[in-house]
Design a protein around this motif. Structure first.
Motif: not given
Length: 184
Positions: A23, A64-65, A68, A83
């Motif tokens: 990022l 993916r996020e 994270r 999420d």
């Protein structure tokens, strides 16, 4: 970065997936359906004959996020409802179910194939990783601009940055400047 701390096993796969983008400095490894396909094939999550399209790429990046975000809880970041919804959606879409392997041990497996099944396998791997006592060692860098997933190998589980030489020093210098400006 080569000298960032790398996990192994289930944690390693989760870390590798989350770190398909840097990022702070780039690059983004999952730039199009072909790069997603290559990554999934390399990880053994799909075979070369599977088709991957733009919507698969979008779902993979969202997953993916979301992962994270969940890892961030190990670094005291909040977990957002989006999420959790993304993770639950990926699990449901892949039809994750508990199955017993030839060794008699249970595992989660997706009921569908293709990229949706691969995302289910990643969610199942996340579940297995979270059940391991070393899960809390997988953290996100404390730098808000970095958020790289790293494995905390410190004795007391207190590492805050993916690399002290870069992110740690930048954050400490930033705090020092802010503190000094406040005293002036």
């Amino acid at each position: 970065m080569a000298d960032r701390q790398i996990a192994t096993g289930d944690l390693g796969l989760i870390q590798a997936f989350v770190n398909t983008v840097d990022l702070q400095d780039g690059p983004e490894e999952l730039t199009d359906p072909n790069t997603l396909k290559s990554w999934l094939v390399a990880q053994g999550l799909i075979d070369e004959s599977q088709d991957v399209d733009a919507s698969d790429l979008g779902h993979a990046i969202a997953l993916r996020e979301a992962i994270r975000g969940v890892i961030g809880a190990n670094s005291t970041f909040p977990i957002y409802p989006v999420d959790i919804a993304t993770l639950n959606g990926a699990a449901a879409a892949s039809g994750l179910r508990m199955r017993f392997g030839a060794d008699g041990k249970p595992r989660l497996e997706p009921a569908v194939a293709g990229v949706v099944g691969a995302m289910g396998r990643i969610v199942a791997t996340l579940y297995a990783a979270m059940e391991d006592e070393s899960w809390t060692r997988l953290k996100l860098c404390g730098s808000q601009t970095c958020r790289w997933a790293f494995y905390d190998r410190s004795k007391n589980h207190s590492s805050r940055w993916c690399k002290m030489a870069s992110c740690g020093n930048r954050e400490k210098a930033r705090r020092f400047r802010a503190h000094s400006a406040g005293r002036a």
